[in-house]
Scaffold this active site. Structure first.
Site, short mmCIF file in Angstrom:
data_model
loop_
_atom_site.label_atom_id
_atom_site.label_comp_id
_atom_site.label_asym_id
_atom_site.label_seq_id
_atom_site.Cartn_x
_atom_site.Cartn_y
_atom_site.Cartn_z
N ARG A 27 0.82 -1.22 0.00
CA ARG A 27 0.00 0.00 0.00
C ARG A 27 0.84 1.26 0.00
O ARG A 27 0.32 2.37 -0.18
CB ARG A 27 -0.91 0.02 1.23
CG ARG A 27 -1.94 -1.08 1.25
CD ARG A 27 -2.75 -0.97 2.51
NE ARG A 27 -3.55 0.22 2.52
CZ ARG A 27 -4.85 0.25 2.26
NH1 ARG A 27 -5.48 -0.85 1.95
NH2 ARG A 27 -5.52 1.37 2.30
N ASN A 99 -3.67 7.74 7.64
CA ASN A 99 -3.83 7.46 6.22
C ASN A 99 -4.86 8.47 5.71
O ASN A 99 -5.97 8.55 6.25
CB ASN A 99 -4.35 6.01 6.08
CG ASN A 99 -4.36 5.54 4.64
OD1 ASN A 99 -3.93 6.27 3.75
ND2 ASN A 99 -4.83 4.33 4.43
N GLU A 482 -3.80 -1.07 -21.84
CA GLU A 482 -3.43 -1.79 -20.61
C GLU A 482 -2.00 -2.34 -20.72
O GLU A 482 -1.24 -2.31 -19.75
CB GLU A 482 -4.45 -2.91 -20.36
CG GLU A 482 -4.12 -3.85 -19.21
CD GLU A 482 -4.12 -3.19 -17.83
OE1 GLU A 482 -4.46 -2.00 -17.71
OE2 GLU A 482 -3.76 -3.89 -16.86
N LYS A 604 -0.87 0.35 -3.93
CA LYS A 604 -1.92 -0.54 -4.42
C LYS A 604 -3.28 0.14 -4.44
O LYS A 604 -4.01 0.04 -5.41
CB LYS A 604 -1.97 -1.80 -3.54
CG LYS A 604 -2.95 -2.84 -4.03
CD LYS A 604 -2.53 -3.40 -5.36
CE LYS A 604 -3.55 -4.36 -5.94
NZ LYS A 604 -3.26 -4.62 -7.37
O1 M6R Z 1 -8.46 -0.40 -6.92
P1 M6R Z 1 -8.86 0.24 -8.23
O2 M6R Z 1 -9.22 -0.76 -9.26
O3 M6R Z 1 -9.92 1.27 -8.06
O4 M6R Z 1 -7.54 0.97 -8.69
C1 M6R Z 1 -7.51 1.76 -9.85
C2 M6R Z 1 -6.09 2.07 -10.26
O5 M6R Z 1 -5.43 2.78 -9.26
C3 M6R Z 1 -5.30 0.78 -10.56
O6 M6R Z 1 -5.93 0.02 -11.53
C4 M6R Z 1 -3.87 1.12 -11.03
O7 M6R Z 1 -3.90 1.76 -12.26
C5 M6R Z 1 -3.02 -0.14 -11.07
N1 M6R Z 1 -1.74 0.12 -10.50
C6 M6R Z 1 -2.84 -0.68 -12.43
O8 M6R Z 1 -2.01 -1.79 -12.47
#
Ligand code: M6R
Length: 609
Positions: A27, A99, A482, A604
């Site tokens: 995180r 946080n 992607e 994350k």
């Molecule tokens: O948890 P979420 O799906 O809402 O997160 C969205 C983006 O922060 C997330 O997909 C980010 O782009 C990743 N690091 C992609 O691998």
């Protein structure tokens, strides 16, 4: 963003805090620290760097059974020891992990400085602990309540004071969960830090505050009104959050895709009637569909790419217009949604601040909301009107892989479900789609095994490239985006994704022998057009890596490298192409020696706007 953990009980606290931080490191991981009570003193140890460096500084056998800890993703102030958490007031009476973001910290800081309260760091969080200290007259919870009433912003906080065995926990905008053991309590920003100790948890909602001590715990709202909360039972297992022999979580999660698809489908498909059962979508009935004018899908990052693919399948099968928006943009443009709009939010973590804010905006405007979320009990999952859990299991690698796959599976289930309700998808088509979806795990398993060696060869040849171009068309254009995102976030190689036909409108200027171009070129309606784009690249001396359909020998003539994927229905090809994208990014990054599971500057779940 940032991981927090706290413990109060009978065990030695430091091993629990360090273990929890290691589980939460995904995180945020630029610095970390712990505070614990030792002989009625508040001891704080911090480090710039990873949790293992912090561990080196600590004697894990220290006789303390209460403490709090934090692993940071910097927002205010550079990553450094002084800026890392826990933050204490200047007299070391109170310690806090935080946080979120305190937006009005500058004015609060100025005010506190006039009261002779001094600060050492550049952070907003230190101002919050200074404010709690200012209000503290022996009752920690009261001081926290007074302080947070002055705060503009978001927080999930744990607060500990000298001389007293108690932890105060409060939440507004940043997740906090309380784990309940036998005469012991675990508090964390997410359950991965505590599942090895207890399965019984209480999720705090925004506007709730808990006081935990050796006698137990109680929860109130910010007006001090007692709240009775249910205890939930976690279904995640420890195995799911361990690497199990894989070099990285990301690789494990790529391989897991074959299994998690099965999980997402399990119990949701009735093979006798070829229909889909989704308990979480009860409100979607024929009358609702008749009024439904459009669907808006909101998400960020990889989840946003899933939204783009979803637009193709929803419009094709359900004939409902779909708009896809970045969640971060949606709320700031007075969006046109109303009770006849279905707003779908997609989020792996269920905690992304931008997506959550967009969801709340949509609800304000009376839209019905549907969540496609992976983390059970997360804030978005709890705030949507209805939803589909993606069942991908815990995703630890910062780069999202299996979560995307299961978001897309969930979207297919949604399409089938609505299609059967409004009779738009015939029983034969449903049968075909269900069969195809069910065959994916086996196909993906084979695909990974068959392509790994070729992908490794490509990785070896291109690991030193400075730029990449990813191109695809139609339903696979979001997969090109992607692919580029995956590569840049874990290998730090600059990569751009485009719809292939857009190349001639600008990006073609970049083509030369040093620019590898990854083309998604499955046999489908656009095949000939993509072939023309490949030829345009070859004519300019570019290097072509093609992801093509098994049996397509012609592609070998115009490609430098080819990776074959199974010949399946075009609408399902994103699943197969996606896996190749993930493998390319993974193996290039591995050869470069990158920190794949914890790429620099990322975290994350992005719980700040
Ligand atoms: O948890 P979420 O799906 O809402 O997160 C969205 C983006 O922060 C997330 O997909 C980010 O782009 C990743 N690091 C992609 O691998």
């Amino acid at each position: 963003m940032c991981g927090i953990i706290g413990y109060l009980g009978r065990r030695k606290v430091l091993p629990i805090l360090i273990n929890g931080l290691l589980r939460l490191e995904y995180r945020g991981y630029d610095s970390c620290g712990v505070s614990f009570l030792y002989n009625d003193d508040l001891i704080t140890v911090k480090t710039k760097g990873k949790v293992l460096e912090l561990k080196e500084k600590l004697d894990l056998l220290t006789e303390s059974t209460i403490g709090i800890a934090h692993t940071r993703w910097a927002t205010h102030g550079i990553p450094s020891e002084v800026n890392s958490h826990p933050h204490t007031d200047f007299l070391n009476n109170i310690s806090l992990v935080h946080n979120g973001i305190i937006e009005n910290y500058e004015s609060l800081k100025k005010f506190l400085q006039t009261k002779n309260i001094t600060f050492r760091s550049d952070t907003d969080s230190e101002v919050l602990v200074g404010l709690i200290f200012y209000f503290y007259k022996g009752d920690l919870k009261e001081a926290v309540l007074k302080a947070i009433s002055q705060v503009v912003g978001t927080f999930g906080i744990l607060v500990l004071s000298k001389n007293k065995r108690e932890i105060v926990v409060a939440r507004k905008g940043s997740p906090v969960v309380l784990g309940i053991g036998e005469d012991e309590y675990f508090i964390a920003s997410d359950t991965s830090a505590i599942i090895e100790y207890t399965k019984d948890v209480i999720y705090l909602n925004d506007g709730e505050i808990a006081l935990i001590n050796d006698q137990g715990y109680y929860i109130t709202d910010f007006n001090n009104e007692i709240i009775d909360k249910d205890i939930d039972t976690l279904s995640v297992t420890l195995d799911q959050i361990e690497k199990q022999g894989y070099k990285h979580f990301m690789l494990k999660e790529i391989y897991e895709q074959k299994d998690v698809i099965k999980n997402a489908l399990a119990g949701r498909i009735d093979l006798k009637s070829n229909s889909v059962i989704l308990g979480g979508l009860d409100f979607i009935n024929f009358e609702y569909l008749e009024k439904l004018k459009r669907i808006v899908i909101l998400a960020c990052g990889t989840s946003w790419h899933c939204a783009l693919v979803s637009k193709f399948i929803i419009e094709k099968y359900l004939k409902i217009p779909v708009e896809v928006d970045y969640a971060s943009e949606f709320r700031y443009r007075d969006p046109l949604v109303d009770q006849d709009t279905l707003v779908i939010v997609i989020s792996q973590s269920g905690e992304t601040a931008d997506t959550l804010a967009a969801l709340r905006e949509a609800k304000e405007k009376n839209a019905k909301t549907l969540g496609i979320v992976n983390v059970v009990g997360s804030t978005i999952a709890r705030e949507v009107s209805c939803g589909i859990y993606t069942r991908a299991g815990p995703e630890i690698g910062v780069a999202s892989t299996k979560a995307f796959t299961n978001q897309l599976i969930s979207m297919w289930l949604f399409v089938l479900y609505v299609g059967q309700k409004n009779n738009l998808i015939s029983i034969e088509d449903r049968l075909k789609i269900i069969k195809n979806l069910s065959s994916l795990p086996e196909i993906i398993f084979e695909e990974i095994n068959n392509s790994v060696e070729e992908v490794k060869k490509i990785a070896e040849n291109f690991k030193n490239s400075k730029n990449f171009l990813y191109l695809g068309r139609g339903i696979n254009y979001p997969i090109a985006l992607e692919g580029a995102l995956k590569l840049k976030e874990i290998s730090y190689i600059h990569a751009e994704g485009y719809p292939a036909a857009e190349m001639k409108h600008g990006p073609i200027a970049l083509i030369d022998k040093d620019m590898p171009c990854v083309f998604i070129v499955n046999k489908n309606n656009n095949y000939e057009k993509v072939i023309s784009n490949i030829n345009e690249v070859k004519a300019r001396g570019g290097v072509v890596i093609s992801i093509a359909t098994k049996g397509d020998v012609d592609i070998l003539k115009i490609s430098d490298y080819v990776i074959y994927v199974e010949d399946i229905d075009n609408d399902l090809t994103p699943f197969l192409n996606l896996v190749i994208m993930q493998l390319i990014a993974y193996f290039i990054s591995d050869l470069k020696g990158c920190e794949i599971d914890k790429p620099r500057n990322l975290a994350k779940s992005v719980t700040v706007e």
